[in-house]
Design an enzyme around this catalytic site. Sequence first.
Site, PDB file in Angstrom:
ATOM      1  N   GLU A 243      -0.765 -32.029   9.912  1.00 33.29           N
ATOM      2  CA  GLU A 243      -0.864 -32.821   8.689  1.00 33.29           C
ATOM      3  C   GLU A 243       0.503 -33.109   8.071  1.00 33.29           C
ATOM      4  O   GLU A 243       0.727 -32.865   6.889  1.00 33.29           O
ATOM      5  CB  GLU A 243      -1.795 -32.120   7.687  1.00 33.29           C
ATOM      6  CG  GLU A 243      -3.237 -32.166   8.114  1.00 33.29           C
ATOM      7  CD  GLU A 243      -4.033 -30.959   7.646  1.00 33.29           C
ATOM      8  OE1 GLU A 243      -4.538 -31.018   6.529  1.00 33.29           O
ATOM      9  OE2 GLU A 243      -4.130 -29.977   8.384  1.00 33.29           O
ATOM     10  N   ASP A 322     -13.458 -29.299  13.874  1.00 33.30           N
ATOM     11  CA  ASP A 322     -13.144 -28.680  12.602  1.00 33.30           C
ATOM     12  C   ASP A 322     -14.384 -28.085  11.939  1.00 33.30           C
ATOM     13  O   ASP A 322     -14.837 -28.605  10.926  1.00 33.30           O
ATOM     14  CB  ASP A 322     -12.518 -29.774  11.707  1.00 33.30           C
ATOM     15  CG  ASP A 322     -11.825 -29.184  10.498  1.00 33.30           C
ATOM     16  OD1 ASP A 322     -11.690 -27.958  10.445  1.00 33.30           O
ATOM     17  OD2 ASP A 322     -11.424 -29.964   9.611  1.00 33.30           O
ATOM     18  N   GLU A 350     -17.380 -25.462   4.294  1.00 35.35           N
ATOM     19  CA  GLU A 350     -16.825 -26.796   4.031  1.00 35.35           C
ATOM     20  C   GLU A 350     -17.748 -27.928   4.502  1.00 35.35           C
ATOM     21  O   GLU A 350     -18.037 -28.846   3.743  1.00 35.35           O
ATOM     22  CB  GLU A 350     -15.457 -26.907   4.710  1.00 35.35           C
ATOM     23  CG  GLU A 350     -14.823 -28.268   4.581  1.00 35.35           C
ATOM     24  CD  GLU A 350     -13.450 -28.342   5.216  1.00 35.35           C
ATOM     25  OE1 GLU A 350     -12.949 -27.312   5.705  1.00 35.35           O
ATOM     26  OE2 GLU A 350     -12.886 -29.453   5.216  1.00 35.35           O
TER      27      GLU A 350
HETATM   28  C1  GCV Z   1      -6.306 -25.403   5.173  1.00 37.69           C
HETATM   29  C2  GCV Z   1      -9.746 -28.553   7.581  1.00 37.69           C
HETATM   30  C3  GCV Z   1      -9.793 -28.490   6.088  1.00 37.69           C
HETATM   31  C4  GCV Z   1      -8.425 -28.240   5.487  1.00 37.69           C
HETATM   32  C5  GCV Z   1      -7.803 -27.001   6.157  1.00 37.69           C
HETATM   33  C6  GCV Z   1      -7.744 -27.231   7.648  1.00 37.69           C
HETATM   34  C7  GCV Z   1      -7.191 -26.026   8.423  1.00 37.69           C
HETATM   35  O1  GCV Z   1      -9.154 -29.734   7.993  1.00 37.69           O
HETATM   36  O2  GCV Z   1     -10.355 -29.667   5.588  1.00 37.69           O
HETATM   37  O3  GCV Z   1      -8.605 -28.056   4.110  1.00 37.69           O
HETATM   38  O4  GCV Z   1      -6.527 -26.712   5.631  1.00 37.69           O
HETATM   39  O5  GCV Z   1      -9.055 -27.455   8.122  1.00 37.69           O
HETATM   40  O6  GCV Z   1      -7.979 -25.342   9.076  1.00 37.69           O
HETATM   41  O7  GCV Z   1      -5.994 -25.799   8.411  1.00 37.69           O
END
Ligand code: GCV
Length: 616
Positions: A243, A322, A350
């Site tokens: 990211e 994810d 999530e």
């Molecule tokens: C901490 C997903 C989540 C992010 C998270 C990421 C990760 O993309 O939406 O919030 O970041 O996983 O596991 O690093």
Amino acid sequence: MFDIQDHRFGKTWLKALSAPLPETLASPSETARFELGAYFGPSETPSVQVIPEMGDSYRIERKDGLLCVSGGETGVLYGAYALLFASAAGSKLPEQTQTPYYPLRVLSCWDNMDGSVERGYSGRSIWFEGGHLCYEPGRICQLGRMLASAGINVLCLNNVNVHYPAQELMLGMLPELAAFAGLLRPFGVRLMLSADFSMPLRYGLDTADTLDEGVQRWWRDRAESVWKAIPDFAGFMVKADSEHRPGPNAYGRTHAEGANMLARAIAPFGGTLIWRAFVYDCMQDWRDTKTDRAKAAYELYKPLDGCFDENVVLQVKHGPFDFQVREPVSPLLLSMPGTRLALEVQLAQEYTGQQTDIYAMPPMWREVFDTVGKDRVKAFTAVSNLGRDANWTGHPFAALNLFAFGRFAWDPDTDPEQVTRLWARLTYSLETAQEDTLVKWLMRSRRIYEKYTSNLGLGWMVTPNSHYGPNPWGYEFQAWGTYNRADREKVGIDRTFSGTDYVGQYPEKMKNEYADLETCPDDLLLFFHRLGYGYGMRDGRSLIQRIYDDHFDGYREAEEMAEELLTLPLPPEDMAEVRDRMLRQLANAREWRDVTNTFFRRLSGAEDAQGRKIFA
Ligand code: GCV
């Protein structure tokens, strides 16, 4: 004494352990003696014998009519909790010596120092606020008790996305951190921190390059001061090159070079470096049907197998994407024999209902371990679902996932129903039929959620960013997208040899199973194949009818679940939460059902064979 009797936070599965914790507890064996004494009373207290070389292992025996727990310094504490739970739940005592299958049982917390929690659904951080460690000591001790009793032994305190001032935790804030570590030490819980790969840049160096001697020295100094302050510190966790955040690739180095540099800095202190394989950098273009983000992690890491140092653990999410409701297991977990791997799951819901919708994870983990094979990984880690809410996890039933995570990390052969029943019995005082009702619905909850959100392996139809609620095309045209490519004829992604060839990353048997329509499991059908709406499923229904049916069934089953669960005699504070969240779950399920069915009806033009209401 930390009085937990009339405190504001819930007891979860520790209902039977209501004795206030003395502030003077200094070691796990002292805690073991205290817990046993408080529960059994002076005349019946089992004896505790510490045999240091037994480490986390323990044995429970009857000697001269009295129970005795022997084990290592931490082992006796695990043994004490096993004994207490067997007594409280009326179950058999474990026989023979018990040893955890995975030495590393890590809870990873995405807590930020401003007090927020990334993907947190149960309130603010329990230990951060206003840029500082800020907590109630009694609550941290009770947390230690919860973690130890589940079998969890490492707590990674801060978000893997390291936001300032979290970097300071290993610099100016070390004394505060050491005090915090002291509260968890009597429970055998060691601290870990998420480290920011680019930290040297913030603190005066002009590079964070792995091969730069100044950078290497900087990290060695950091490690030295951390372990000086906290001698039993567990190590660092790192998310890099993801990211748009820096990592070794930014300097033309590999992830093995990046991980090994940090691992070497902490090796003299016995530290473990957990390197996350979630490198979110594969941007896509929806017009291009060949690029497939599912392939990215394997392509990056497979060539590095065997290149990581001994004290590096490569942490891989259970699926290639994810933490979706349903993904095939990540092919990386099956293809890196020369690397110590950790399997990572997400207790924070999530994509799985955000601790509003009921979603018990043990059945899902059973499938993952059965597919991967427990010996392929060397550690089990989870993203925490904890927060400052009185009941710790927002939805009282979400505590099951935390408890069960610890049990699976201790024994990956854990039976999902047994662990769910144990949790239910330790948490509530229900009659057998009521307990059966609770266990039945918890065991079904993931399937129900899957039916009304994302059946047949179609993930990601969620509202972008928040990831709650339906939005079938929310990610469809985005660079971060993972697409369903629904059009008027077909839906799904062709990941077979003639498609993106993602199947090619699996071992022979699985590759063929997934690629062949005859053998691909229904649950993953549209993950691997692109099919017409009229496609004939094995059960005789058409694909579109199965999509409609699952959504109608999912909502109806959620209603049945609500009806039965709301009759249970739960404590009033739990019932209030369950009722409130159940209503929100039903509203969510209804929305998913109607939006998804309408979406597919508008595209396909197909009517529901049963003539149920699908909106125009
Ligand atoms: C901490 C997903 C989540 C992010 C998270 C990421 C990760 O993309 O939406 O919030 O970041 O996983 O596991 O690093």
